[in-house]
Motif scaffolding. Structure first.
Motif, PDB file in Angstrom:
ATOM      1  N   LEU A  32       0.959  -1.152  -0.015  1.00 46.22           N
ATOM      2  CA  LEU A  32      -0.243   0.021  -0.068  1.00 46.22           C
ATOM      3  C   LEU A  32       0.797   0.877  -0.006  1.00 46.22           C
ATOM      4  O   LEU A  32       0.499   2.453  -0.163  1.00 46.22           O
ATOM      5  CB  LEU A  32      -0.932  -0.140   1.086  1.00 46.22           C
ATOM      6  N   TYR A  33       2.033   0.969   0.234  1.00 47.73           N
ATOM      7  CA  TYR A  33       3.123   2.116   0.556  1.00 47.73           C
ATOM      8  C   TYR A  33       4.083   2.079  -0.867  1.00 47.73           C
ATOM      9  O   TYR A  33       5.078   1.167  -0.838  1.00 47.73           O
ATOM     10  CB  TYR A  33       3.401   2.000   1.483  1.00 47.73           C
ATOM     11  N   HIS A  34       4.715   3.700  -0.806  1.00 56.88           N
ATOM     12  CA  HIS A  34       6.431   4.124  -1.843  1.00 56.88           C
ATOM     13  C   HIS A  34       7.247   3.985  -1.036  1.00 56.88           C
ATOM     14  O   HIS A  34       7.666   4.771  -0.140  1.00 56.88           O
ATOM     15  CB  HIS A  34       5.741   4.476  -2.954  1.00 56.88           C
ATOM     16  N   MET A  35       7.780   2.116  -0.403  1.00 60.45           N
ATOM     17  CA  MET A  35       8.171   2.893   0.913  1.00 60.45           C
ATOM     18  C   MET A  35       9.824   3.188   0.415  1.00 60.45           C
ATOM     19  O   MET A  35      11.225   3.569   1.165  1.00 60.45           O
ATOM     20  CB  MET A  35       9.125   1.693   1.003  1.00 60.45           C
ATOM     21  N   HIS A  36      10.291   3.223  -1.078  1.00 59.82           N
ATOM     22  CA  HIS A  36      11.741   4.335  -1.237  1.00 59.82           C
ATOM     23  C   HIS A  36      11.217   5.677  -1.456  1.00 59.82           C
ATOM     24  O   HIS A  36      12.056   6.375  -2.226  1.00 59.82           O
ATOM     25  CB  HIS A  36      11.849   3.088  -2.153  1.00 59.82           C
ATOM     26  N   GLN A  37      10.282   5.993  -1.486  1.00 58.76           N
ATOM     27  CA  GLN A  37      10.350   7.904  -0.992  1.00 58.76           C
ATOM     28  C   GLN A  37       9.420   7.957   0.531  1.00 58.76           C
ATOM     29  O   GLN A  37       9.822   7.157   0.949  1.00 58.76           O
ATOM     30  CB  GLN A  37       8.868   7.775  -2.103  1.00 58.76           C
ATOM     31  N   GLN A  38      10.253   8.792   0.605  1.00 55.84           N
ATOM     32  CA  GLN A  38       9.508   9.671   1.392  1.00 55.84           C
ATOM     33  C   GLN A  38       9.070  11.003   1.370  1.00 55.84           C
ATOM     34  O   GLN A  38       8.825  11.151   0.280  1.00 55.84           O
ATOM     35  CB  GLN A  38      11.237  10.626   2.330  1.00 55.84           C
TER      36      GLN A  38
ATOM     37  N   GLU B 180       6.827  14.775  -2.357  1.00 52.40           N
ATOM     38  CA  GLU B 180       7.806  13.557  -2.245  1.00 52.40           C
ATOM     39  C   GLU B 180       9.563  13.727  -2.223  1.00 52.40           C
ATOM     40  O   GLU B 180       9.412  14.486  -3.604  1.00 52.40           O
ATOM     41  CB  GLU B 180       7.400  12.731  -3.362  1.00 52.40           C
ATOM     42  N   ILE B 181      10.021  13.740  -1.964  1.00 56.66           N
ATOM     43  CA  ILE B 181      11.349  13.574  -1.652  1.00 56.66           C
ATOM     44  C   ILE B 181      12.416  11.948  -1.838  1.00 56.66           C
ATOM     45  O   ILE B 181      12.080  10.774  -1.357  1.00 56.66           O
ATOM     46  CB  ILE B 181      12.153  14.067   0.086  1.00 56.66           C
TER      47      ILE B 181
END
Length: 912
Positions: A485-491, A551-552
């Motif tokens: 459910l998440y983009h774990m590689h993004q902040q 998004e970082i």
């Protein structure tokens, strides 16, 4: 039996109305097969008839839909499904005289739980006064039906009119409506003269005084003559016409900041009752808190950050009142607890680590003491079964976190990096079950104590308003159980604003909205359902994230190198066309020149260059490979500080300078699409921009303004209208969005369309052309406040910049030509509070610190100790604690009465 739909509505060209509902003739909720209504231009009314069986009673459910033939759109009327009970054995005709329920109307929000479950909660179903004449089978009967939540618990709704059955305008004979279906009120009346038109009005009835206390405004309502006998006419009228809009006042204070005599160095859930008591005596209608979810990841003070929850469902153990569970049977342990209570309560801040150590120690003792009784308790078993989807993974996660010494599940042994063993580890005969069950125990009692406070608040007519963090913590149960459910590689974070010039990096993963949509946003609905268990109103943190999130990239520490997601990045060819050239090195790599290094590092410039930089030719400088990114710099300087902590300040200064060099780019490459780029945020503040020629500056400025303020408006509006409705309509909470910062132009319109309240902070006006916002300019569906937990208090802000304070003193408070006081004196704070109270906004909500600023004897001596969070500091210690016990605050009768008087004078206490 004949059922007739009748609806007055003036349509525009190309519009038509249909009714859709449960019956086959109504399409069985398929709009494509809905029943078309016919328009009578003389009456301005749409109508149609269907047949119903007359041999048994039944119920029809339905709603009206407005169809736009030009674009094929469908607009359902606002509100829940309408229900029409019928009985063909008593009546041969059922006429539904309805009114269109328009969406996006301010009064619609009075039907949310904040009003129906708390402010106007009905104490018990009241019996309707007997009608003037009993209904007979042969009579034409009118069922007066009005949806009106805004009726105080001690009052009822009544109808008064010209017909003798309606009292013949004698207020003492008004027909009192039943609240059995609250917020809809009903009464069936057999008119004495059904063949004549009747005039009538609704009123609010005081049963104790046996009189009408408010008669609605406007012209009399008209009831046409009955069409024939044996007809039941359901008169579903438009809303009660009040003399003015409802407005209320609220107080904001985190639970951890509450101080009471029974606490253990931190606020606890039972303390909410004390704040509710204070709200009642001061005329406050709402108590707002910060997130209360469990954040225990490291067992250090870092866990004090309430927006980094390890579970979006579990409650934080720090809010557990140990005494409310059971007395400790060990006398020595009880003495130790009392000594710790005295020590921790004497502190003027929340000393997070000792507090949590004490909580865990005694929670474990109580669990062992109550274990057998607890595990056999039917109430616990019901709680466990109802909350099983999140409770069992959470309890196992906590046990594994403590077993392996980290919440980062990627560092756990392979067999535990997924939740595959949860079902095995929650068995009572499993090794280490007690470490799992401890968290069952704490969550059960936390839930019990919070629900007790919730019920107390509702019974006292006070709304509890919670807080929904926009993100999830990277090392959380949610990421462990559903990483897809998440983009774990993004902040996730926020672009630069008044809180932080380099942006905010929360380090949370961003949401995979496409995946969430596949199951109808089930995770969001579950999350909102859990919040609705405790709250009747909700603040959505950074609601802009539902339109687009900042998004970082993983290699950044600060937020400047982020970009909005989703977005429409610029292709290289478009940049080249609009700028006149494209050079990746000049536009996308850090622009570093020797004079910049000298300006940043002064006399140490050469040493910094030698260690961290290298010559790139033609006067250009580049960072060495091991410090090319901010994350690499963070690691290098982390080692330096660990090896030489006495020079921490110096290393921090060096690191900050290098961070700024890494930010010296004009465009940020898109991480998914090659050859696509985003303009760097606040690009005009960069050295790289300032050293472009004037023509390039002008062209880049045009690209920038178009990109951030025009290019995405329709795109982001569509995003908000896709993601927000499943969240908004998952529950019946009153929703308030924190819409501060760089707000897309489409956001206010979408929020209004969805009935969500915006936030108006005087120091952060939504209008970029003014320095300060005026509460008088706030729309009704909004919250006005002098500040938030992310800001300094009124008193703290007053002393930050005296030139700004002077302008505020003159332009906002009207003291033209006068010298503003150096400190925010009590009378100044009072003027600001009063200004907010007279705003047209539905809610004026104040940090408790700002209210206490009006009391010379109640204020904290140092206003700078009252700030809850400093957003510019990513490692801020959230430790603010009220300096007065709430019991003492309740005893300050003079102050309480004064505040009550201010609320009453601004019409924020009475309901009508």
């Amino acid at each position: 039996m004949i059922l007739r739909f009748s609806l007055p509505y003036r349509t525009a060209w190309g519009q038509r109305l249909v009714v859709c509902g449960s019956e086959p003739s109504l399409g069985q909720w398929n709009p494509d097969h809905a029943l078309p209504l016919q328009y009578n231009p003389d009456l301005g009314r749409w109508s149609q008839e269907i047949s119903l069986p007359d041999d048994a009673p039944g119920t029809v459910e339905y709603k009206y839909i407005l169809l736009e033939e030009q674009n094929g759109s469908q607009q359902w009327e606002w509100g829940p499904r309408r229900t029409a009970p019928y009985d063909g054995r008593q009546f041969s005709r059922l006429v539904l005289e309805d009114f269109w329920r328009a969406p996006a109307q301010p009064e619609n929000e009075l039907f949310t739980a904040a009003f129906t479950e708390a402010l106007f909660r009905r104490p018990a179903p009241a019996k309707a006064k007997a009608p003037a004449k009993a209904a007979r089978v042969a009579d034409s009967v009118v069922r007066f039906q009005l949806a009106a939540p805004r009726v105080e618990p001690g009052h009822q709704l009544c109808v008064l009119g010209s017909d003798a059955a309606l009292g013949a305008w004698d207020a003492r004979k008004a027909v009192v409506l039943s609240d059995t279906g609250y917020p809809t009120w009903t009464a069936e009346v057999a008119l004495e003269q059904p063949d004549r038109a009747a005039q009538y009005k609704y009123g609010i009835w005081d049963p104790a005084e046996k009189k009408i206390v408010v008669l609605e405004t406007g012209d009399d309502r008209i009831l046409p003559p009955a069409p024939d006998r044996r007809t039941l006419r359901v008169r579903a009228d438009e809303g009660f016409r009040y003399p003015g809009s409802w407005r209320g006042t609220g107080v904001a204070l985190p639970v951890f900041s509450m101080r009471s005599q029974r606490g253990l160095g931190v606020g606890e859930f039972p303390d909410l009752k004390l704040l509710v008591d204070w709200a009642v005596v001061t005329g406050m209608k709402l108590v707002q808190i910060l997130p209360i979810n469990d954040t225990v990841a490291t067992h250090t003070w870092v866990d004090s950050y309430p927006y980094a929850a390890i579970s979006v469902f579990a409650l934080h153990p720090q809010y557990l009142n140990l005494d409310a569970i059971a007395p400790l049977q060990d006398a020595g342990a009880q003495r130790e607890l009392e000594q710790l209570r005295e020590q921790l309560n004497a502190k003027d801040f929340v000393d997070y680590e000792p507090v949590m150590q004490a909580k865990w120690k005694f929670a474990r003792l109580l669990y062992q003491q109550q274990k057998q009784q607890f595990l056999a308790d039917p109430a616990f078993r019901a709680f466990r079964e109802a909350q099983k989807p999140w409770l069992e993974p959470y309890a196992v996660f906590c046990a594994l976190r403590d077993q392996f010494g980290t919440a980062d599940f990627q560092q756990w042994p392979d067999e535990y990096r997924t939740p595959a063993k949860v079902a095995e580890l929650v068995q009572e005969d499993a090794p280490g079950f007690d470490e799992v069950a401890l968290h069952f125990f704490t969550q059960f009692h936390l839930d019990k104590q919070l629900l007790d406070a919730v019920q107390y608040a509702r019974q006292h007519g006070v709304v509890l308003k919670g807080d929904l963090p926009i993100g999830i913590y990277r090392h959380s149960v949610d990421a462990w159980t559903q990483p897809e459910l998440y983009h774990m590689h993004q902040q996730a974070g926020a672009p630069p604003d008044d809180f932080s010039t380099t942006g905010q990096n929360w380090r949370f993963p961003t949401y995979n909205w496409e995946r969430m949509a596949e199951d109808g946003y089930a995770w969001w609905k579950q999350r909102m359902g859990t919040l609705a268990r405790y709250f009747d109103a909700l603040r959505i943190d950074h609601i802009l994230g539902f339109f687009r999130i900042w998004e970082i990239p993983a290699h950044s520490v600060e937020g400047l190198l982020g970009h909005f997601s989703p977005a429409l990045p610029l292709h290289q060819h478009e940049i080249e066309q609009r700028l006149g050239w494209f050079n990746y090195g000049r536009l996308c790599e850090p622009y570093i020149r020797w004079h910049s290094v000298q300006q940043l590092f002064h006399g140490q410039a050469q040493a910094v260059f030698d260690e961290f930089m290298e010559d790139a030719g033609y006067g250009a400088i580049r960072l060495k490979e091991h410090v090319r990114t901010q994350r690499q710099m963070e690691a290098v300087f982390g080692q330096k500080i660990a090896a030489d902590p006495t020079n921490t300040d110096h290393y921090t200064w060096l690191r900050t300078g290098l961070y700024s060099l890494a930010n010296e780019v004009l465009f940020v490459p898109d991480d998914l699409r090659p050859d696509h780029y985003h303009p760097r945020i606040t690009v005009e503040k960069s050295v790289s921009f300032r050293e472009l020629n004037e023509q390039d500056q002008h062209r880049l400025r045009d690209i920038y303004n178009d990109f951030f303020f025009r290019r995405h408006e329709n795109f982001w509006r569509e995003q908000g209208l896709t993601k927000l409705p499943p969240v908004r309509y998952a529950t019946n909470m009153l929703i308030c969005g924190e819409d501060l910062g760089m707000v897309p132009a489409s956001v206010p319109g979408v929020m209004k369309e969805l009935g969500m309240l915006g936030l108006n902070i005087q120091r952060m006006p939504s209008n970029p052309e003014v320095e300060f916002g005026h509460p008088d300019a706030a729309p009704y569906l909004s919250v006005v406040s002098p500040g938030s937990h992310d800001m300094s208090t009124l008193r703290g802000w007053w002393e930050e910049d005296h030139a700004t304070t002077q302008r505020f003193f003159e332009t906002m408070l009207g003291h033209w030509g006068e010298q503003a006081p150096y400190h925010c004196e009590p009378w100044v704070a009072r003027e600001i509070v009063v200004q907010h109270l007279y705003s047209p906004a539905m809610w004026a909500i104040f940090p408790l610190q700002d209210l206490l600023a009006m009391g010379a004897e109640l204020r904290r001596s140092d206003p700078h100790e009252e700030q809850i969070n400093v957003p510019a500091n990513p490692t801020h210690f959230w430790k603010y604690r009220l300096h007065l016990p709430l019991e003492t605050l309740l005893q300050k009768t003079g102050f309480c009465q004064d505040l009550l008087g201010l609320n009453e004078a601004s019409n924020r206490v009475k309901s009508y």
